[in-house]
Design an enzyme around this catalytic site. Structure first.
Site, PDB file in Angstrom:
ATOM      1  N   GLU A 122      80.689 -54.637 -24.192  1.00 17.04           N
ATOM      2  CA  GLU A 122      80.165 -55.734 -23.384  1.00 17.04           C
ATOM      3  C   GLU A 122      78.973 -55.269 -22.559  1.00 17.04           C
ATOM      4  OE1 GLU A 122      83.497 -58.730 -22.028  1.00 17.04           O
ATOM      5  OE2 GLU A 122      84.152 -56.685 -21.556  1.00 17.04           O
ATOM      6  N   VAL A 179      84.064 -61.120 -13.782  1.00 16.97           N
ATOM      7  CA  VAL A 179      83.361 -62.383 -13.606  1.00 16.97           C
ATOM      8  C   VAL A 179      83.464 -62.826 -12.150  1.00 16.97           C
ATOM      9  CG1 VAL A 179      83.256 -64.790 -14.336  1.00 16.97           C
ATOM     10  CG2 VAL A 179      83.807 -63.024 -15.999  1.00 16.97           C
ATOM     11  N   ARG A 184      57.650 -42.428  14.718  1.00 15.18           N
ATOM     12  CA  ARG A 184      58.449 -42.763  13.549  1.00 15.18           C
ATOM     13  C   ARG A 184      57.577 -42.782  12.297  1.00 15.18           C
ATOM     14  NH1 ARG A 184      62.896 -45.929  11.558  1.00 15.18           N
ATOM     15  NH2 ARG A 184      62.689 -45.753   9.299  1.00 15.18           N
ATOM     16  N   ARG A 198      64.346 -38.424  11.030  1.00 16.16           N
ATOM     17  CA  ARG A 198      63.434 -39.282  11.777  1.00 16.16           C
ATOM     18  C   ARG A 198      63.520 -39.015  13.275  1.00 16.16           C
ATOM     19  NH1 ARG A 198      66.094 -44.366   9.019  1.00 16.16           N
ATOM     20  NH2 ARG A 198      65.906 -42.869   7.355  1.00 16.16           N
ATOM     21  N   ASP A 215      65.048 -44.150  15.030  1.00 13.63           N
ATOM     22  CA  ASP A 215      65.365 -45.261  14.137  1.00 13.63           C
ATOM     23  C   ASP A 215      66.007 -46.346  14.983  1.00 13.63           C
ATOM     24  OD1 ASP A 215      65.692 -46.720  11.824  1.00 13.63           O
ATOM     25  OD2 ASP A 215      67.616 -45.819  11.328  1.00 13.63           O
ATOM     26  N   ASP A 244      67.588 -50.230  14.635  1.00 13.59           N
ATOM     27  CA  ASP A 244      68.015 -51.279  13.720  1.00 13.59           C
ATOM     28  C   ASP A 244      68.566 -52.458  14.509  1.00 13.59           C
ATOM     29  OD1 ASP A 244      67.428 -50.094  11.248  1.00 13.59           O
ATOM     30  OD2 ASP A 244      69.266 -48.921  11.298  1.00 13.59           O
TER      31      ASP A 244
END
Length: 448
Positions: A49, A100, A314, A323, A326, A328
């Site tokens: 498949e 599925v 940065r 880094r 950072d 977010d």
């Protein structure tokens, strides 16, 4: 493919929909139906498949209110079913899944990324399933809405296909409000190479962005993320650093956030020292979470945090690499969005202990909304990277803590994009313990 928009009376049947969905007043919502979207997919548990592929068909019923769009004859206030059909087909033909059910969840998440969509019914057909008895079809049907979110991420176009060229960078687009790039004829003339750039203070004060000629301007509204909230909303911001004087950088970042017009810092979490996850070998991180209130539009807040990152050196040269700073955006009010430049809530926050653990310490009853969300403390206890948290420092805004250094981890992967669970080893050595109540940490002078 067929499409249909209309209201359905309570109790009325639909050929393949999960039934009627009511609005907040108890009235049936309108529907847009897309039937028979087909594509060759490689989903299934068997090797043949995955290798050969087979035909999959999706039927989608989107529940929404179409009155505003009809009153103004305005596509921006309804769902663009042409774009949605392409995205559904891309899910069917996209990343292989064993089940599925997984494909159906991905389609539902893609639909609900459109803010106009209130609920969705998805049916995925697998008419060529490898079944050894005569059959007509295999169908998985699900209903998802804003209270029962899909257990999957929405479709996103491949980066190489969606990235704008430097010569004609189009404005940011969203799933709900597709935008057309300006024509080449309307493009402004090239700017002198030595044009000065606005300072990060200017960006913070005005919410502007640098332009090609070096000046700053307030961007034109592009979608709902450019609209300021009517009232202050709660914000959760995650900070991290593992280069240079990381603790001093995070302290300065908290101060910088408190200076952003329209953003009020409410509380700051303990500082977590965490193992890097998901990138190259690198030093441990120092991580913290800031709770705040804002009257800024989500994208304006994003620009302000990016300006602070840039002010602290940065660089985005390597994904999940080391880094200096950072920042977010984890949650901004009730915003739910998937755009080219911003996703809210943060799509990986539910699996990042280096976000969840400090957040739970400063707000034990916090709840992460969105896909994969739930009580933050419970998510922190089960996050995949929970064993990477070395310790929590409660008074880090006023007292020094040891610089993050790599520690031998014989049984743990080295990398970056997720955080860890708490151990009391180093914490006890520094007179700090993760079990201490969050109110014991000192807030520092950022409130001044």
């Amino acid at each position: 493919m067929s499409t249909e928009a209309g209201s359905q009376a309570p109790g009325g049947g639909a050929p393949w929909a999960g039934g009627v969905t009511l609005d907040s007043s108890g009235r049936p919502l309108d529907q847009i139906r897309l039937a028979g979207i087909a594509a060759i997919g490689h989903h299934g548990v068997f090797e043949h498949e995955r290798r050969e592929g087979q035909r999959f068909v999706a039927d989608v019923v989107v529940h929404l209110d179409t009155r505003r769009a009809a009153a103004g004859d305005d596509l921006a206030h309804t769902l663009h079913y042409g774009i949605l059909a392409e995205q559904v087909a891309a899910v069917l033909a996209g990343e292989p899944a064993d089940l599925v059910e997984t494909v159906a969840e991905r389609i539902a998440a893609t639909v609900l990324a459109f803010p106009q969509a209130v609920a969705v019914d998805v049916s995925v057909h697998k008419p060529q399933a490898p079944i050894t008895v005569p059959f007509d079809d295999v169908v998985v049907t699900i209903h998802r809405d804003r209270t029962k979110l899909p257990a999957a991420e929405p479709y996103r176009p491949p980066a190489e296909a969606s990235a704008p060229t430097p010569a004609q960078a189009p404005p940011t687009s969203t799933a709900a409000f597709p935008l057309v790039a300006p024509s080449a004829a309307a493009a402004p003339p090239p700017a002198p190479a030595a044009a000065p750039q606005p300072s990060w203070h200017e960006v913070l004060q005005t919410g502007s962005q640098p332009t090609a000629d070096g000046s700053a301007h307030a961007p034109e509204p592009q979608d709902a993320l450019d609209v300021p909230p009517a009232h202050p909303v709660d914000v959760v911001i995650a900070l991290g650093a593992n280069q240079g004087s990381a603790q001093e950088t995070l302290r300065a970042a908290v101060t910088d956030l408190a200076r952003v017009p329209g953003l009020e810092v409410v509380d700051v979490s303990p500082l977590a020292r965490t193992a890097a996850v998901g990138g190259p070998e690198q030093p441990d991180y120092l991580n913290a979470v800031v709770l705040a209130r804002t009257t800024l539009a989500p994208r304006a807040l994003l620009h302000a945090t990016q300006a602070i990152e840039q002010a602290h050196g940065r660089e985005r040269s390597e994904r999940w690499g080391p880094r200096t700073l950072d920042i977010d955006l984890i949650v901004v009010g009730s915003a739910l969005a998937v755009t080219d430049d911003l996703e809210l809530p943060h799509p990986r926050a539910h699996a990042r202990a280096f976000v969840l653990q400090p957040w739970a310490q400063v707000d034990p009853d916090a709840v992460l909304p969105g896909l994969g969300g739930g009580p933050v403390a419970a998510l922190a206890a089960t996050a995949p990277d929970r064993d990477g948290i070395r310790w929590l420092a409660l008074d880090w805004l006023t007292a020094p803590v040891p610089a993050p250094q790599p520690e031998p981890q014989p049984d743990a992967e080295q990398g970056r994009d997720a955080g860890p669970s708490t151990t009391g080893t180093s914490a006890a050595a520094h007179g700090q313990h993760p079990s201490q109540h969050p109110s014991q940490h000192t807030a520092g002078d950022w409130r001044a």
